[in-house]
Scaffold this active site. Structure first.
Site, short mmCIF file in Angstrom:
data_model
loop_
_atom_site.label_atom_id
_atom_site.label_comp_id
_atom_site.label_asym_id
_atom_site.label_seq_id
_atom_site.Cartn_x
_atom_site.Cartn_y
_atom_site.Cartn_z
N GLU A 1 91.13 48.54 -0.16
CA GLU A 1 89.67 48.19 -0.04
C GLU A 1 88.62 49.47 0.43
O GLU A 1 87.93 48.97 1.38
CB GLU A 1 89.69 46.89 0.92
N GLU B 1 95.21 41.44 -4.87
CA GLU B 1 94.93 40.20 -3.83
C GLU B 1 93.94 38.92 -4.09
O GLU B 1 93.19 39.46 -4.97
CB GLU B 1 94.31 40.78 -2.32
C1 BG6 Z 1 92.00 41.81 2.48
C2 BG6 Z 1 92.77 42.92 3.10
O1 BG6 Z 1 90.53 42.01 3.22
O2 BG6 Z 1 92.12 40.42 2.66
C3 BG6 Z 1 94.00 42.10 3.69
O3 BG6 Z 1 93.29 43.77 2.14
C4 BG6 Z 1 93.70 40.83 4.34
O4 BG6 Z 1 94.76 42.83 4.35
C5 BG6 Z 1 93.22 40.13 3.40
O5 BG6 Z 1 94.75 40.41 5.06
C6 BG6 Z 1 92.70 38.57 3.90
O6 BG6 Z 1 92.01 38.61 4.97
P1 BG6 Z 1 92.26 38.12 6.36
O7 BG6 Z 1 91.36 38.56 7.08
O8 BG6 Z 1 92.18 36.59 6.19
O9 BG6 Z 1 93.73 38.24 6.53
#
Ligand code: BG6
Length: 484
Positions: free
Chosen positions: A180, A377
């Site tokens: 990211e 993701e």
């Molecule tokens: C992304 C990241 O921003 O979102 C992850 O690459 C992160 O590391 C994921 O865990 C979800 O965000 P969060 O804050 O809910 O864990």
């Protein structure tokens, strides 16, 4: 007629994603050094995580524990295999390989740990997909060098990349450099500035310029790492990794549309540089207007142009909405400019749920960068509750995935976007990056641990586990699990 999904191409990589610091634990084992994630206390929903000056004796540092994956991965991979996963995205903790980041020789114990992990994955028929820097840089690089504002970090990163590319050249094909990388447009918020660029202790006035400076160094390092990877093994695919949040105009007022376009340009210029190999003119003009000195050399320009990324890795969770601010330079400030979208619902953490935005984003990126994509993701953070039988019935998560995967399938099958695979985030419950909570759960696999690290650590299947298994088996067709 029964509702069905669309069949995805053969060899499509249905997988799952995590990051080392959010699940490994073992923060002092195998010669590991202290990372940025190791100095972050737990926050909670609406309460940001605090960064401490080194590790304090009584602090609650959830990343020190993770879910103990450092010791449990072999058993966890059996569950992944049972679910049908064909790919697993994780990161290599830089501090296991170079504990301080600036050593000349790597730590053999750390290298061996990932050798064993990748062997175990491959034995289970799962392809590793590896990020080099996922919010877990050596903390020493913050305190000694000031993070990515310092050009020396380019050499440290490229050395790290070269060591792991060479070591795992026959085990890992898919790589990404910086997780990211564009999540820094919120430069007024110290949290991403530290996580992404290891920037700390700067004045508010210099924050924006520093963000562009650090990002420039990161992108040069990323391009050089791509060069090295291809020299070591031309088969290797090195992606950039973008947090994709489409930014929509709040209305059809042309001013809102223009402003939203600039917001998109601002958030995705990293992709322009990494995929197209050059900075966009609007940004160069903005730097000139603001008097920013980013120090882009002729050599840097050549490197960026020559070693562009092989694919676009991206995360997708939500979209945003903006209105024109009246600023002539159209400056977009991620921390203040967003409004609610009346057409969308939000998660308990205020993330706007927008499946159609995924198809929109995939088309937008395809047109702009013309590179294969990899969804590394996507997922739904929620408060899961076990019922009296100890089961988690997470129909809300299944429905989130059905809606998003359906749009992904349309982007590929109907629109022709090239996509390597789909790795839902937090395939097994882990520590949240933004809040440090365990309570913000994403997994298909439940992990019995709470925010204080209390619990048995036992793994159990949620309803979504069985749903995903059927989906993968049918290559995306049995999206609604019609038949049992
Ligand atoms: C992304 C990241 O921003 O979102 C992850 O690459 C992160 O590391 C994921 O865990 C979800 O965000 P969060 O804050 O809910 O864990």
């Amino acid at each position: 007629m029964t509702k069905q999904g669309l069949k995805m191409p053969d060899n499509f990589l249905w997988g799952g994603a995590v990051a080392a610091h959010q699940l490994e634990g073992g923060w002092q084992e195998g010669g590991k050094g202290v990372s940025i994630a190791d100095v972050m206390l737990a926050g909670k929903n609406g309460v940001p995580r605090v960064v401490t000056d080194g590790v304090l004796p009584d602090g609650n540092y959830p990343n020190h524990r993770g879910i103990d994956f450092y010791h449990t991965y072999a058993d966890d991979f059996k569950l992944f295999k049972e679910m049908g996963m064909k790919a697993f995205r994780t990161s290599i903790a830089w501090t296991r390989i170079f504990p301080n980041g600036d050593e000349t020789e790597p730590n053999e114990e750390g290298l061996q740990f990932y050798d064993d992990m990748f062997d175990a994955l491959i034995e289970n028929g799962i392809e590793p997909v590896i990020t080099l820097s996922h919010f877990e840089m050596p903390y020493h690089l913050v305190t000694e060098y000031g993070g990515w504002r310092n050009r020396k970090l380019i050499d440290f990163f490229v050395r790290f990349a070269e060591v792991v590319f060479d070591r795992y050249k026959n085990k890992v094909k898919y790589w990404m450099t910086f997780n990211e990388i564009n999540n820094q447009t919120s430069w007024k918020d110290p949290h991403p500035m530290l996580q992404n660029s290891a920037l700390k202790d700067y004045s508010e006035d210099e924050a924006q310029e520093l963000m562009y400076l650090a990002s420039h160094h990161e992108m040069v390092a990323s391009a050089l790492a791509t060069k090295v990877a291809h020299e070591i093994n031309p088969e290797m695919q090195v992606g950039c990794m973008i947090a994709m949040n489409p930014v929509y105009p709040a209305s059809s007022n042309p001013k809102d549309i223009l402003f939203a376009e600039r917001a998109m340009q601002t958030r995705y210029y990293w992709g322009d540089v990494q995929a197209n190999g050059k900075y966009p003119n609007w940004l160069l003009k903005m730097w000139e207007h603001k008097g920013f000195n980013i120090g882009v050399t002729e050599e840097d320009k050549e490197i960026l142009a020559k070693y562009t990324c092989d694919y676009i890795g991206f995360s997708y969770y939500m979209s945003w909405t903006v209105s024109d601010t009246g600023d002539e330079w159209l400056e977009y400030d991620e921390t203040t400019n967003h409004g609610d979208n009346p057409f969308l619902k939000q998660s308990d953490w205020g993330w706007q749920i927008d499946p159609v935005g995924l198809r929109y984003a995939m088309n937008w990126m395809w047109d702009r960068w013309q590179k294969p994509q990899f969804i590394v993701e996507n997922g739904f953070g929620a408060y899961d509750k076990k019922d009296e039988n100890g089961e988690v019935h997470d129909d809300y998560r299944i429905s989130y995935f059905q809606n998003h995967i359906s749009e992904m399938e349309k982007a590929v099958v109907l629109d022709g976007v090239e996509l390597y695979g789909y790795c839902p985030w937090g395939v097994i419950d882990l520590v949240s990056a933004s809040t440090g909570e365990m309570a913000k759960r994403y997994g298909f696999i439940y992990v019995d641990l709470d925010d204080m690290g209390e619990g048995s650590g036992e793994r159990s299947k949620k309803d979504s586990f069985n749903w995903y298994q059927k989906l993968v088996k049918s290559d995306g067709v049995d999206l609604y699990n019609n038949e049992d």
